[in-house]
Design a protein around this motif. Structure first.
Motif, mmCIF file in Angstrom:
data_model
loop_
_atom_site.group_PDB
_atom_site.id
_atom_site.type_symbol
_atom_site.label_atom_id
_atom_site.label_comp_id
_atom_site.label_asym_id
_atom_site.label_seq_id
_atom_site.Cartn_x
_atom_site.Cartn_y
_atom_site.Cartn_z
ATOM 1 N N PHE A 95 0.796 -1.227 0.000
ATOM 2 C CA PHE A 95 0.000 0.000 0.000
ATOM 3 C C PHE A 95 0.830 1.279 0.000
ATOM 4 O O PHE A 95 0.271 2.368 -0.115
ATOM 5 C CB PHE A 95 -0.952 0.018 1.207
ATOM 6 C CG PHE A 95 -2.018 -1.036 1.137
ATOM 7 C CD1 PHE A 95 -3.171 -0.834 0.398
ATOM 8 C CD2 PHE A 95 -1.854 -2.236 1.797
ATOM 9 C CE1 PHE A 95 -4.158 -1.806 0.328
ATOM 10 C CE2 PHE A 95 -2.834 -3.225 1.735
ATOM 11 C CZ PHE A 95 -3.985 -3.009 0.993
ATOM 12 N N GLY A 96 2.140 1.180 0.128
ATOM 13 C CA GLY A 96 2.996 2.360 0.200
ATOM 14 C C GLY A 96 2.941 3.253 -1.022
ATOM 15 O O GLY A 96 3.171 4.458 -0.921
ATOM 16 N N ARG A 97 2.580 2.712 -2.167
ATOM 17 C CA ARG A 97 2.492 3.552 -3.371
ATOM 18 C C ARG A 97 1.336 4.535 -3.278
ATOM 19 O O ARG A 97 1.265 5.501 -4.026
ATOM 20 C CB ARG A 97 2.408 2.702 -4.632
ATOM 21 C CG ARG A 97 1.211 1.809 -4.750
ATOM 22 C CD ARG A 97 1.261 0.827 -5.926
ATOM 23 N NE ARG A 97 2.532 0.175 -6.139
ATOM 24 C CZ ARG A 97 2.966 -0.914 -5.487
ATOM 25 N NH1 ARG A 97 2.188 -1.473 -4.598
ATOM 26 N NH2 ARG A 97 4.132 -1.429 -5.740
ATOM 27 N N HIS A 98 0.410 4.336 -2.340
ATOM 28 C CA HIS A 98 -0.697 5.269 -2.120
ATOM 29 C C HIS A 98 -0.293 6.404 -1.181
ATOM 30 O O HIS A 98 -1.060 7.357 -0.997
ATOM 31 C CB HIS A 98 -1.909 4.538 -1.528
ATOM 32 C CG HIS A 98 -2.468 3.485 -2.419
ATOM 33 N ND1 HIS A 98 -3.228 3.764 -3.531
ATOM 34 C CD2 HIS A 98 -2.362 2.134 -2.371
ATOM 35 C CE1 HIS A 98 -3.584 2.643 -4.124
ATOM 36 N NE2 HIS A 98 -3.059 1.632 -3.442
ATOM 37 N N ALA A 99 0.872 6.303 -0.563
ATOM 38 C CA ALA A 99 1.321 7.306 0.413
ATOM 39 C C ALA A 99 1.800 8.578 -0.287
ATOM 40 O O ALA A 99 2.475 8.525 -1.313
ATOM 41 C CB ALA A 99 2.445 6.734 1.276
ATOM 42 N N SER A 100 1.440 9.706 0.297
ATOM 43 C CA SER A 100 1.902 10.999 -0.211
ATOM 44 C C SER A 100 2.691 11.769 0.855
ATOM 45 O O SER A 100 3.244 12.820 0.569
ATOM 46 C CB SER A 100 0.707 11.839 -0.676
ATOM 47 O OG SER A 100 -0.184 12.074 0.407
ATOM 48 N N GLU A 101 2.735 11.248 2.062
ATOM 49 C CA GLU A 101 3.452 11.867 3.177
ATOM 50 C C GLU A 101 4.413 10.842 3.787
ATOM 51 O O GLU A 101 4.173 9.639 3.727
ATOM 52 C CB GLU A 101 2.472 12.325 4.267
ATOM 53 C CG GLU A 101 1.392 13.275 3.793
ATOM 54 C CD GLU A 101 1.926 14.648 3.448
ATOM 55 O OE1 GLU A 101 2.903 15.079 4.099
ATOM 56 O OE2 GLU A 101 1.398 15.278 2.524
ATOM 57 N N CYS A 102 5.452 11.349 4.414
ATOM 58 C CA CYS A 102 6.431 10.509 5.120
ATOM 59 C C CYS A 102 6.966 9.391 4.232
ATOM 60 O O CYS A 102 7.059 8.230 4.634
ATOM 61 C CB CYS A 102 5.835 9.964 6.414
ATOM 62 S SG CYS A 102 5.527 11.263 7.620
ATOM 63 N N VAL A 103 7.296 9.775 3.000
ATOM 64 C CA VAL A 103 7.914 8.864 2.040
ATOM 65 C C VAL A 103 9.307 9.406 1.754
ATOM 66 O O VAL A 103 9.454 10.559 1.367
ATOM 67 C CB VAL A 103 7.111 8.780 0.717
ATOM 68 C CG1 VAL A 103 7.816 7.870 -0.284
ATOM 69 C CG2 VAL A 103 5.683 8.332 0.973
#
Length: 174
Positions: A103-111
């Protein structure tokens, strides 16, 4: 769940219980709610709650949260359902490597995006000093692969150091 001495319920570490929708529906002290899990993923990583519309969340053990694509009766006494996604009964909630890779590809913060050499060191389990101007704590660690930013695992960033949280059995020297 089992009855405790106060007449309430307590966690049964041998079975899965579906997370309550809200804290008001909680019957087991300390158990996270679905809303709290979605707020954590939204607030920390910018992952939209709608990402999880087709998923249910379950707890087995104390704070080991699992995500499952579908429905099942609750409680259920099985060995596994879906995949582990989060550890909650500790000071700071920690996403799992499997969750971040899925699911990390949906992250927009703390990447945090790593260059090739730093990514190699991270996958090998090495901690490294890095500049990062974002929040301290658990991060989605990503690397560009075939033109796309791909999540490779969970990192813990504190005091100018990125600590690899890649489980020992999954570490690789590339």
């Amino acid at each position: 769940m089992t009855d405790d001495e106060a007449g309430g319920t307590q966690n049964d570490g041998q079975r899965f219980d579906r997370l309550p929708t809200t804290a008001a529906e909680r019957t087991v002290e300390g158990r996270a709610s679905r809303r709290e899990v979605l707020e954590y993923f939204g607030d920390r990583f910018g992952i939209s709650p709608e990402t999880f519309d087709d998923y249910t969340f379950w707890e087995k053990g104390a704070g080991k949260i699992w995500i499952y694509a579908g429905e099942a009766s609750s409680p259920v006494e099985i060995e596994a359902i879906g995949m582990t996604c989060l550890r909650t009964r500790q000071e700071h909630w920690k996403p799992t490597t499997d969750f971040v890779q899925r699911f990390g590809r949906h992250a927009s913060e703390c990447v945090i995006e790593l260059e090739p050499e730093a990514a190699r060191r991270f996958v090998a389990g090495e901690d490294q000093e890095l500049e990062w101007d974002g929040d301290w704590g658990y991060l989605v660690v990503a690397h560009e692969l075939a033109g796309d930013l791909e999540p490779i695992g969970v990192g813990l960033y504190v005091h100018g150091e990125l600590r690899s949280m890649v489980p020992k059995g999954r570490q690789r020297v590339l």
